[in-house]
Design a protein around this motif. Structure first.
Motif, short mmCIF file in Angstrom:
data_model
loop_
_atom_site.label_atom_id
_atom_site.label_comp_id
_atom_site.label_asym_id
_atom_site.label_seq_id
_atom_site.Cartn_x
_atom_site.Cartn_y
_atom_site.Cartn_z
N THR A 32 38.54 31.05 25.43
CA THR A 32 38.93 29.70 25.00
C THR A 32 37.75 28.84 24.58
OG1 THR A 32 38.81 28.82 27.26
CG2 THR A 32 40.92 29.75 26.53
N ASP A 33 36.56 29.21 25.02
CA ASP A 33 35.34 28.46 24.71
C ASP A 33 35.42 27.02 25.20
OD1 ASP A 33 32.76 28.30 23.70
OD2 ASP A 33 33.44 27.48 21.78
N ARG A 34 36.10 26.80 26.32
CA ARG A 34 36.20 25.46 26.91
C ARG A 34 36.74 25.57 28.33
NH1 ARG A 34 40.62 21.98 23.86
NH2 ARG A 34 39.49 22.73 22.03
N ASP A 35 36.67 24.44 29.02
CA ASP A 35 37.29 24.33 30.34
C ASP A 35 38.63 23.64 30.23
OD1 ASP A 35 35.62 25.55 32.32
OD2 ASP A 35 34.14 23.97 32.01
N LEU A 36 39.53 23.99 31.12
CA LEU A 36 40.81 23.31 31.19
C LEU A 36 40.71 22.15 32.18
CD1 LEU A 36 43.15 26.44 31.30
CD2 LEU A 36 42.38 25.14 29.30
N LYS A 37 41.56 21.16 32.02
CA LYS A 37 41.52 19.99 32.89
C LYS A 37 42.35 20.25 34.14
CE LYS A 37 40.67 16.58 29.28
NZ LYS A 37 39.31 16.30 29.74
N TYR A 38 41.74 19.98 35.28
CA TYR A 38 42.41 20.20 36.55
C TYR A 38 43.15 18.93 36.96
CZ TYR A 38 43.18 22.63 40.96
OH TYR A 38 43.76 23.28 42.01
N PRO A 39 44.40 19.04 37.43
CA PRO A 39 45.15 17.83 37.81
C PRO A 39 44.57 17.19 39.06
CG PRO A 39 46.35 19.81 38.45
CD PRO A 39 45.16 20.27 37.65
N CYS A 40 44.65 15.88 39.10
CA CYS A 40 44.13 15.12 40.24
C CYS A 40 45.07 13.94 40.48
CB CYS A 40 42.71 14.65 39.99
SG CYS A 40 42.01 13.69 41.33
N PHE A 48 49.47 14.95 32.35
CA PHE A 48 49.51 14.98 30.88
C PHE A 48 48.25 15.64 30.32
CE2 PHE A 48 48.11 13.03 26.91
CZ PHE A 48 49.20 13.25 26.09
N LEU A 49 47.09 15.23 30.81
CA LEU A 49 45.83 15.76 30.30
C LEU A 49 45.68 17.25 30.62
CD1 LEU A 49 43.51 12.78 31.23
CD2 LEU A 49 44.41 13.35 28.98
N MET A 50 46.16 17.66 31.80
CA MET A 50 46.12 19.08 32.16
C MET A 50 46.97 19.89 31.18
SD MET A 50 47.86 20.91 35.49
CE MET A 50 49.46 20.27 34.94
N LEU A 51 48.21 19.44 30.96
CA LEU A 51 49.11 20.18 30.08
C LEU A 51 48.59 20.18 28.65
CD1 LEU A 51 51.79 21.70 30.26
CD2 LEU A 51 52.96 19.58 29.62
N GLN A 52 48.02 19.08 28.23
CA GLN A 52 47.47 18.98 26.88
C GLN A 52 46.33 19.98 26.69
OE1 GLN A 52 45.04 15.50 25.77
NE2 GLN A 52 46.53 15.13 24.16
N SER A 53 45.46 20.11 27.68
CA SER A 53 44.33 21.04 27.57
C SER A 53 44.80 22.48 27.49
CB SER A 53 43.38 20.85 28.75
OG SER A 53 43.97 21.30 29.97
N ILE A 54 45.93 22.78 28.12
CA ILE A 54 46.48 24.15 28.06
C ILE A 54 47.12 24.42 26.71
CG2 ILE A 54 48.24 25.67 29.03
CD1 ILE A 54 47.71 24.40 31.75
N VAL A 55 47.92 23.48 26.22
CA VAL A 55 48.62 23.68 24.95
C VAL A 55 47.63 23.80 23.79
CG1 VAL A 55 50.16 22.55 23.28
CG2 VAL A 55 50.73 22.55 25.71
N GLU A 56 46.51 23.10 23.88
CA GLU A 56 45.52 23.16 22.80
C GLU A 56 44.92 24.55 22.63
OE1 GLU A 56 42.74 20.16 23.85
OE2 GLU A 56 43.85 18.54 22.88
N VAL A 57 44.96 25.38 23.66
CA VAL A 57 44.39 26.74 23.57
C VAL A 57 45.50 27.78 23.76
CG1 VAL A 57 42.07 26.07 24.27
CG2 VAL A 57 43.74 26.63 26.02
N GLU A 58 46.69 27.46 23.31
CA GLU A 58 47.84 28.38 23.48
C GLU A 58 47.54 29.76 22.91
OE1 GLU A 58 52.36 29.01 21.70
OE2 GLU A 58 51.35 27.06 21.48
N GLU A 59 47.13 29.82 21.65
CA GLU A 59 46.92 31.12 21.02
C GLU A 59 45.80 31.91 21.71
OE1 GLU A 59 48.87 32.39 18.86
OE2 GLU A 59 50.08 30.56 18.83
N LYS A 60 44.76 31.22 22.15
CA LYS A 60 43.65 31.90 22.81
C LYS A 60 44.07 32.44 24.17
CE LYS A 60 40.17 29.20 20.36
NZ LYS A 60 39.05 28.22 20.48
#
Length: 317
Positions: A32-40, A48-60
């Motif tokens: 993915t060449d990035r970190d995902l956001k951990y919920p807090c 929202f930010l956690m889910l957004q970070s996952i969807v942005e790298v769906e294909e990867k």
């Protein structure tokens, strides 16, 4: 909202698995060449930010779980790994995740907007209406959004908008003269509240006379020069500060021959002057910022310093 809760639970399961093992984490970062956001729980809109970070790298992520490197992991056939694999390969997870982001994004934009520095009261009503319009459109095609819309309306009326915000909205010329403006009974109630509560008795006649001219869009007010200024700036709030103490402290410091002989009282005053100087610099920056009109279309949903946030819990719960 059980379906929202389930998606957030599955998304958090992905994050937990990727960050539990250094080997898995390195492999995820490699693809993915990035970190995902951990919920807090104490951070603003973290779900929202956690889910957004996952969807942005769906294909990867799809390529990750289909790779030979993933199958070569020691625990690739464990229950947790199989659950991660099923989640990423399940089409409904991605469809519903994007739906959640779609209805949450305008709400997060509002929170991001009001939580920043600067004057925003004249724009809050319009921002809330834009968010509500998105929810209404989603509700027309899916009844699941009816509960979300009710939560939104409840929080808007009880916690977000006051009479001041409605009055500020109608006095925001850019919104009042724009195509998005629609008459609302609460505008009338807000202006009456301002006139009856905040305007002195002796000045109310002039206030309502000027208000009537404003609402009729009199050419005396809405001149061509005024319309141009409306697009370029908005009126700032000025606060006059008298730097008397600062001058006195600087004079005392000038009389001191050696810094190490400063008394404790003068050191306290020196810190005060320094902090006041920093505050004045920030004030000047904000005044310049407040002169510029706000474009609600350019409000970002990305957030680095989130505040405590509870709308996720209310929707999920």
């Amino acid at each position: 909202m059980i379906w929202v809760q389930e998606i957030f639970y599955e998304a958090k399961g992905l994050i937990d698995y990727f960050y539990r093992s250094v080997i898995v984490l390195q492999l995820m970062r490699q693809f993915t060449d990035r970190d995902l956001k951990y919920p807090c729980k104490i951070r603003f809109a973290s779900n929202f930010l956690m889910l957004q970070s996952i969807v942005e790298v769906e294909e990867k992520l799809r390529l990750l779980v289909a790779s030979a490197e993933w199958r070569g992991l020691r625990n690739s056939r464990s229950f947790e790994a199989s659950r991660v694999l099923n989640t990423i390969q399940r089409e409904s997870f991605w469809i519903e995740s994007k739906e959640i982001l779609m209805f949450m994004e305008p709400i997060v934009r509002v929170f991001r907007f009001v939580d920043g520095d600067g004057l925003t009261s004249g724009y809050l009503y319009e921002a809330m209406e834009r968010a509500r319009r998105v929810l209404e459109q989603l509700k027309e095609t899916d009844n699941r959004y009816e509960q979300i819309l009710k939560i939104f309306d409840k929080r808007r009326d009880e916690n977000s908008l006051s009479q001041i915000h409605y009055a500020a909205a109608i006095l925001n010329i850019a919104y009042y003269c724009g195509p998005r403006f629609k008459k609302n009974l609460k505008f009338k109630e807000a202006t009456e509240f301002i006139g009856d509560t905040l305007v002195p008795q002796a000045e109310r006649g002039d206030f309502y006379e000027q208000l009537a001219s404003y609402q009729m869009k009199s050419s005396l007010i809405f001149s061509s020069s005024a319309m141009i200024m409306m697009e370029k700036c908005r009126p700032p709030n000025h606060v006059v500060l008298q730097p008397v103490r600062e001058i006195e402290v600087l004079e005392m410091l000038h009389k001191q021959k050696k810094r190490n002989r400063l008394s404790a009282e003068i050191l306290v005053d020196l810190v005060y002057v320094r902090m006041k100087s920093l505050m004045m610099e920030k004030k000047a920056t904000l005044e310049q910022k407040n002169m510029l009109p706000i474009n609600l279309d350019n409000i970002s949903v990305y957030y680095d310093d989130e505040n405590v946030e509870d709308i996720d819990r209310e929707i999920v719960g």
